[in-house]
Design a protein around this motif. Structure first.
Motif, PDB file in Angstrom:
ATOM      1  N   ASN A  41       0.872  -1.167   0.000  1.00  0.00           N
ATOM      2  CA  ASN A  41       0.000   0.000   0.000  1.00  0.00           C
ATOM      3  C   ASN A  41       0.914   1.223   0.000  1.00  0.00           C
ATOM      4  N   THR A  42       1.613   1.387  -1.113  1.00  0.00           N
ATOM      5  CA  THR A  42       2.591   2.459  -1.255  1.00  0.00           C
ATOM      6  C   THR A  42       2.282   3.272  -2.507  1.00  0.00           C
ATOM      7  N   THR A  43       2.864   4.426  -2.577  1.00  0.00           N
ATOM      8  CA  THR A  43       2.670   5.288  -3.725  1.00  0.00           C
ATOM      9  C   THR A  43       2.943   4.519  -5.016  1.00  0.00           C
ATOM     10  N   GLY A  44       1.952   4.458  -5.881  1.00  0.00           N
ATOM     11  CA  GLY A  44       2.097   3.761  -7.152  1.00  0.00           C
ATOM     12  C   GLY A  44       1.713   2.290  -7.116  1.00  0.00           C
ATOM     13  N   LYS A  45       1.498   1.726  -5.936  1.00  0.00           N
ATOM     14  CA  LYS A  45       1.121   0.309  -5.831  1.00  0.00           C
ATOM     15  C   LYS A  45       0.171   0.138  -4.647  1.00  0.00           C
ATOM     16  N   PHE A  46      -1.089   0.405  -4.888  1.00  0.00           N
ATOM     17  CA  PHE A  46      -2.105   0.394  -3.838  1.00  0.00           C
ATOM     18  C   PHE A  46      -2.898  -0.912  -3.842  1.00  0.00           C
ATOM     19  N   ASP A  47      -2.225  -2.049  -3.744  1.00  0.00           N
ATOM     20  CA  ASP A  47      -2.897  -3.345  -3.830  1.00  0.00           C
ATOM     21  C   ASP A  47      -3.914  -3.565  -2.710  1.00  0.00           C
ATOM     22  N   VAL A  48      -3.554  -3.228  -1.471  1.00  0.00           N
ATOM     23  CA  VAL A  48      -4.475  -3.426  -0.351  1.00  0.00           C
ATOM     24  C   VAL A  48      -5.640  -2.446  -0.455  1.00  0.00           C
ATOM     25  N   GLN A  49      -5.365  -1.183  -0.767  1.00  0.00           N
ATOM     26  CA  GLN A  49      -6.441  -0.197  -0.901  1.00  0.00           C
ATOM     27  C   GLN A  49      -7.409  -0.586  -2.010  1.00  0.00           C
ATOM     28  N   THR A  50      -6.910  -1.128  -3.107  1.00  0.00           N
ATOM     29  CA  THR A  50      -7.769  -1.558  -4.214  1.00  0.00           C
ATOM     30  C   THR A  50      -8.723  -2.656  -3.755  1.00  0.00           C
ATOM     31  N   ALA A  51      -8.220  -3.617  -2.980  1.00  0.00           N
ATOM     32  CA  ALA A  51      -9.067  -4.703  -2.479  1.00  0.00           C
ATOM     33  C   ALA A  51     -10.100  -4.180  -1.476  1.00  0.00           C
ATOM     34  N   VAL A  52      -9.700  -3.242  -0.616  1.00  0.00           N
ATOM     35  CA  VAL A  52     -10.626  -2.646   0.351  1.00  0.00           C
ATOM     36  C   VAL A  52     -11.724  -1.878  -0.374  1.00  0.00           C
ATOM     37  N   THR A  53     -11.358  -1.135  -1.386  1.00  0.00           N
ATOM     38  CA  THR A  53     -12.336  -0.362  -2.151  1.00  0.00           C
ATOM     39  C   THR A  53     -13.356  -1.279  -2.827  1.00  0.00           C
ATOM     40  N   ALA A  54     -12.921  -2.440  -3.290  1.00  0.00           N
ATOM     41  CA  ALA A  54     -13.811  -3.393  -3.963  1.00  0.00           C
ATOM     42  C   ALA A  54     -14.726  -4.135  -2.988  1.00  0.00           C
ATOM     43  N   ALA A  55     -14.365  -4.170  -1.722  1.00  0.00           N
ATOM     44  CA  ALA A  55     -15.135  -4.924  -0.722  1.00  0.00           C
ATOM     45  C   ALA A  55     -16.408  -4.190  -0.332  1.00  0.00           C
ATOM     46  N   ASP A  56     -17.402  -4.968   0.071  1.00  0.00           N
ATOM     47  CA  ASP A  56     -18.641  -4.434   0.617  1.00  0.00           C
ATOM     48  C   ASP A  56     -18.678  -4.698   2.115  1.00  0.00           C
ATOM     49  N   THR A  57     -19.560  -4.038   2.817  1.00  0.00           N
ATOM     50  CA  THR A  57     -19.733  -4.273   4.239  1.00  0.00           C
ATOM     51  C   THR A  57     -19.928  -5.760   4.506  1.00  0.00           C
ATOM     52  N   GLY A  58     -19.191  -6.272   5.478  1.00  0.00           N
ATOM     53  CA  GLY A  58     -19.272  -7.682   5.838  1.00  0.00           C
ATOM     54  C   GLY A  58     -18.262  -8.570   5.135  1.00  0.00           C
ATOM     55  N   ASP A  59     -17.587  -8.043   4.122  1.00  0.00           N
ATOM     56  CA  ASP A  59     -16.602  -8.821   3.372  1.00  0.00           C
ATOM     57  C   ASP A  59     -15.280  -8.914   4.127  1.00  0.00           C
ATOM     58  N   THR A  60     -14.421  -9.797   3.635  1.00  0.00           N
ATOM     59  CA  THR A  60     -13.072  -9.954   4.162  1.00  0.00           C
ATOM     60  C   THR A  60     -12.083  -9.564   3.074  1.00  0.00           C
ATOM     61  N   VAL A  61     -11.082  -8.795   3.451  1.00  0.00           N
ATOM     62  CA  VAL A  61      -9.979  -8.482   2.551  1.00  0.00           C
ATOM     63  C   VAL A  61      -8.786  -9.301   3.031  1.00  0.00           C
ATOM     64  N   SER A  62      -8.337 -10.206   2.184  1.00  0.00           N
ATOM     65  CA  SER A  62      -7.217 -11.077   2.502  1.00  0.00           C
ATOM     66  C   SER A  62      -5.927 -10.434   1.995  1.00  0.00           C
ATOM     67  N   ILE A  63      -4.996 -10.240   2.923  1.00  0.00           N
ATOM     68  CA  ILE A  63      -3.712  -9.640   2.579  1.00  0.00           C
ATOM     69  C   ILE A  63      -2.671 -10.753   2.612  1.00  0.00           C
ATOM     70  N   PRO A  64      -2.044 -11.042   1.476  1.00  0.00           N
ATOM     71  CA  PRO A  64      -1.127 -12.187   1.419  1.00  0.00           C
ATOM     72  C   PRO A  64       0.143 -11.987   2.245  1.00  0.00           C
ATOM     73  N   ALA A  65       0.848 -13.085   2.445  1.00  0.00           N
ATOM     74  CA  ALA A  65       2.111 -13.058   3.187  1.00  0.00           C
ATOM     75  C   ALA A  65       3.116 -12.164   2.475  1.00  0.00           C
ATOM     76  N   GLY A  66       3.947 -11.537   3.250  1.00  0.00           N
ATOM     77  CA  GLY A  66       4.997 -10.679   2.710  1.00  0.00           C
ATOM     78  C   GLY A  66       5.377  -9.643   3.749  1.00  0.00           C
ATOM     79  N   THR A  67       6.486  -8.973   3.498  1.00  0.00           N
ATOM     80  CA  THR A  67       6.935  -7.878   4.348  1.00  0.00           C
ATOM     81  C   THR A  67       6.869  -6.614   3.518  1.00  0.00           C
ATOM     82  N   CYS A  68       6.008  -5.690   3.934  1.00  0.00           N
ATOM     83  CA  CYS A  68       5.775  -4.481   3.139  1.00  0.00           C
ATOM     84  C   CYS A  68       5.884  -3.242   4.008  1.00  0.00           C
ATOM     85  N   ILE A  69       6.358  -2.163   3.407  1.00  0.00           N
ATOM     86  CA  ILE A  69       6.412  -0.865   4.062  1.00  0.00           C
ATOM     87  C   ILE A  69       5.368   0.023   3.404  1.00  0.00           C
ATOM     88  N   TRP A  70       4.414   0.492   4.210  1.00  0.00           N
ATOM     89  CA  TRP A  70       3.366   1.379   3.686  1.00  0.00           C
ATOM     90  C   TRP A  70       3.807   2.824   3.862  1.00  0.00           C
TER      91      TRP A  70
END
Length: 127
Positions: free
Chosen positions: A33-62
């Protein structure tokens, strides 16, 4: 008359739990979730109330805060070695405004490690 009451009761139970039965899972392309690569934000935006956003394994700096404006679950791949490790280069990692102004609004965060390297040394969830 008894059958009518029984059927009404069953219908009420089904309708009360139907919303949870249709919850979806949206998987982020990465833990970024960094400038130019908003993968987590994109998944959150696509989700509806009650949904789950799955964030895969990895080490990331936001370097950009995650904005959540609905009642969802953020689920990582575990908080230990080989899990989802998020380090924030900012003071506020997650800005949660909730879906409504009710006492039942929730943001569940599970299965990840969240830390910050910001100048303040504080970890903030803004609600």
């Amino acid at each position: 008359m008894y059958r009518l009451i029984a059927w009404c009761f069953v219908l009420c139970i089904i309708l009360c739990f139907a919303a949870n039965a249709f919850a979806d899972t949206h998987t982020a392309a990465s833990c970024e979730n960094t400038t130019g690569k908003f993968d987590v934000q994109t998944a959150v935006t696509a989700a509806d109330t009650g949904d789950t956003v799955s964030i895969p394994a990895g080490t990331c700096i936001w370097d950009t805060k995650l904005t959540v404006a609905k009642n969802i679950t953020l689920s990582g791949a575990g908080s230990g070695v080989g899990g989802t490790i998020i380090t924030g280069a900012i003071d506020t990692l997650i800005d949660y405004t909730g879906a409504t102004a009710s006492a039942t609004q929730t943001l569940e965060i599970t299965g990840m490690s969240l830390t910050t390297t910001s100048h303040s040394g504080d970890f903030n969830l803004l609600s």
